[in-house]
Motif scaffolding. Structure first.
Motif, mmCIF file in Angstrom:
data_model
loop_
_atom_site.group_PDB
_atom_site.id
_atom_site.type_symbol
_atom_site.label_atom_id
_atom_site.label_comp_id
_atom_site.label_asym_id
_atom_site.label_seq_id
_atom_site.Cartn_x
_atom_site.Cartn_y
_atom_site.Cartn_z
ATOM 1 N N ASP A 64 55.789 55.741 74.047
ATOM 2 C CA ASP A 64 55.043 55.406 75.255
ATOM 3 C C ASP A 64 53.650 56.039 75.266
ATOM 4 O OD1 ASP A 64 55.854 58.009 75.483
ATOM 5 O OD2 ASP A 64 56.550 57.840 77.562
ATOM 6 N N GLU A 65 53.261 56.639 74.153
ATOM 7 C CA GLU A 65 51.946 57.270 74.069
ATOM 8 C C GLU A 65 50.950 56.241 73.553
ATOM 9 O OE1 GLU A 65 49.918 60.998 71.626
ATOM 10 O OE2 GLU A 65 52.059 60.993 72.055
ATOM 11 N N ARG A 66 49.871 56.031 74.255
ATOM 12 C CA ARG A 66 48.906 54.986 73.919
ATOM 13 C C ARG A 66 48.062 55.405 72.717
ATOM 14 N NH1 ARG A 66 47.346 50.501 76.701
ATOM 15 N NH2 ARG A 66 45.293 49.649 76.254
ATOM 16 N N ARG A 67 48.205 54.693 71.606
ATOM 17 C CA ARG A 67 47.463 55.018 70.390
ATOM 18 C C ARG A 67 46.100 54.344 70.360
ATOM 19 N NH1 ARG A 67 50.890 53.424 65.312
ATOM 20 N NH2 ARG A 67 49.072 54.315 64.240
ATOM 21 N N TYR A 68 45.954 53.236 71.067
ATOM 22 C CA TYR A 68 44.743 52.432 70.957
ATOM 23 C C TYR A 68 44.162 52.143 72.335
ATOM 24 C CZ TYR A 68 46.902 51.804 66.424
ATOM 25 O OH TYR A 68 47.496 52.043 65.212
ATOM 26 N N PRO A 69 42.834 52.075 72.448
ATOM 27 C CA PRO A 69 42.203 51.886 73.756
ATOM 28 C C PRO A 69 42.070 50.438 74.176
ATOM 29 C CG PRO A 69 40.522 52.220 72.099
ATOM 30 C CD PRO A 69 41.849 52.361 71.384
ATOM 31 N N PRO A 89 43.571 46.307 74.768
ATOM 32 C CA PRO A 89 44.802 45.584 75.161
ATOM 33 C C PRO A 89 45.220 44.584 74.081
ATOM 34 C CG PRO A 89 42.919 44.580 76.216
ATOM 35 C CD PRO A 89 42.375 45.756 75.433
ATOM 36 N N ALA A 100 47.987 48.491 65.418
ATOM 37 C CA ALA A 100 47.377 47.431 66.216
ATOM 38 C C ALA A 100 46.797 46.349 65.312
ATOM 39 C CB ALA A 100 46.283 48.006 67.108
ATOM 40 N N ASP A 160 52.868 44.183 70.509
ATOM 41 C CA ASP A 160 52.329 44.799 71.721
ATOM 42 C C ASP A 160 51.008 45.444 71.317
ATOM 43 O OD1 ASP A 160 53.015 47.180 70.400
ATOM 44 O OD2 ASP A 160 54.767 47.562 71.636
ATOM 45 N N GLU A 161 50.492 46.359 72.143
ATOM 46 C CA GLU A 161 49.188 46.953 71.849
ATOM 47 C C GLU A 161 49.174 47.765 70.556
ATOM 48 O OE1 GLU A 161 50.761 47.105 74.703
ATOM 49 O OE2 GLU A 161 49.406 46.731 76.408
ATOM 50 N N GLY A 162 50.330 48.258 70.119
ATOM 51 C CA GLY A 162 50.343 49.153 68.968
ATOM 52 C C GLY A 162 51.225 48.727 67.819
#
Length: 373
Positions: free
Chosen positions: A22-27, A29, A188, A263-265
């Motif tokens: 759940d940690e966002r790797r990329y800024p 969408p 991503a 998904d985003e990553g």
């Protein structure tokens, strides 16, 4: 900060904590565009296939008679049943397949029927013929071409804004194909395609003796690159959007890169090949293996363990990474904003404050050994 069990396990096993799920790797969408969600031969008329792309559970299905493919969000607007998971048999709790009735996808729970757009068109037991306005699921425009089923994704649910090309080689009786290869990669979509412009990595990751030469033309949504080959031919890449590229080698060898955002990553990378029968199966398969295995497997550990820097420290000779990030920005729409084709005044994707999101018109660059992108 206290380590989670999964982090502690990774540290013990590999010495790397890495990001949590759940940690966002990329800024950025999920991008906009046409993305492959199934192979054509994955499902016959009247069948369904459950998939996960764009950060959503989806159902791909074909109409019973026409076989026309459709893609809809998976959960019924009524009570949330998964439209692609049918009831189990009396002897097993294993789920059954989804149900297609004519030109509709039928919910397994109460029989609500949805057309290809995602609108509910029939509630068999309802006492009124009126269908509630909110009785619909999100539908994704779908097309079938080049051996794949594509769905159009747009963050603001806008209609398709361009088309992808049909590759004649895949329907030519004198060619072999499509030949499918695919892999899921924890990175991503933008990172996958940035490799094309990162010329130096070909030396350190793939073992080339020197940074290869290449010319790149940036033309609005198109990115076209050409690289000379040792045999005197040319290796050409035509990128039509983020995630879709057609690659051709002089002498008769074509493959399509159709990568989709899970998904985003996370990404699902498909490379689909075709080669002329005159090339011969032995040489054709050898070239497929060369690209699908050696050309990618060396990259995957790097992709899955790297961090994305919004403002990397670049030096002359790094290739056209900044140019690529300006180009790719046009394929994003940001939550809560009107569609500005990636424009965002915070320096993301290699763009300086106030600089345009993408190049308009045509720009061509030639940097000899410093440019292979």
């Amino acid at each position: 900060m206290t380590l989670t069990e999964s982090q502690w396990g990774r540290i013990q096993g590999r010495g790397i904590k890495g990001p949590e799920a759940d940690e966002r790797r990329y800024p950025f969408p999920v991008p906009n565009g046409w993305f492959a969600v199934a192979q054509s031969d994955d499902l016959s008329p009247g069948q369904t296939k459950n998939v996960h792309y764009f950060g959503r559970d989806l159902v791909v299905w074909r109409e019973e008679v026409s076989g026309e493919p459709h893609v809809v969000e998976a959960y019924c607007a009524h009570l949330g049943a998964h439209l692609g998971v049918g009831a189990g048999s009396p002897d097993s709790h294993e789920p059954g397949p989804g149900t297609v009735v004519g030109a509709c996808l039928q919910c397994p729970f109460h029989g609500w029927r949805y057309d290809g757009s995602g609108a509910c068109v029939e509630i068999p037991y309802a006492k009124s013929a009126r269908i509630p306005e909110k009785a619909r699921v999100r539908g994704f425009p779908a097309v079938e071409m080049n051996g794949l089923i594509f769905a159009w994704h747009h963050a603001h649910d806008e209609p398709p804004q361009w088309e992808l090309p049909v590759l004649d080689e895949f329907d030519d009786p004198e060619w072999v194909g499509p030949v499918y290869t695919d892999r899921f990669i924890a990175t991503a979509l933008q990172e996958l395609m940035e490799n094309d412009q990162d010329t130096v990595h070909f030396v350190y990751v793939h073992g080339l003796d020197a940074v290869p030469e290449q010319t790149t033309k940036w033309d609005g949504r198109m990115r076209i690159t050409e690289a000379p080959r040792e045999d005197g031919g040319t290796f050409t890449r035509e990128s039509y959007q983020l995630g879709y590229v057609v690659l051709r080698i002089t002498g008769g060898f074509t493959f399509m890169g159709a990568s989709s955002p899970v998904d985003e990553g996370h990404s699902h990378q498909r490379w689909v090949f075709a080669y002329p029968k005159s090339l011969g199966d032995e040489l054709g398969q050898e070239m497929i293996d060369r690209f699908a295995r050696a050309g990618i497997y060396q990259d995957i550990p790097i992709w899955e363990h790297k961090k994305f820097w919004e403002h990397p420290v670049l030096v002359k000779g790094d290739g056209e990474i900044a140019e690529y990030r300006r180009w790719v920005a046009q394929f994003y729409s940001w939550p809560g904003e009107a569609d500005q084709h990636g424009s965002r005044p915070n320096g993301r994707n290699g763009r300086a404050q106030g600089e345009p999101a993408s190049r308009r018109g045509t720009v061509e660059t030639e940097r000899g050994a410093n440019t292979y992108g």
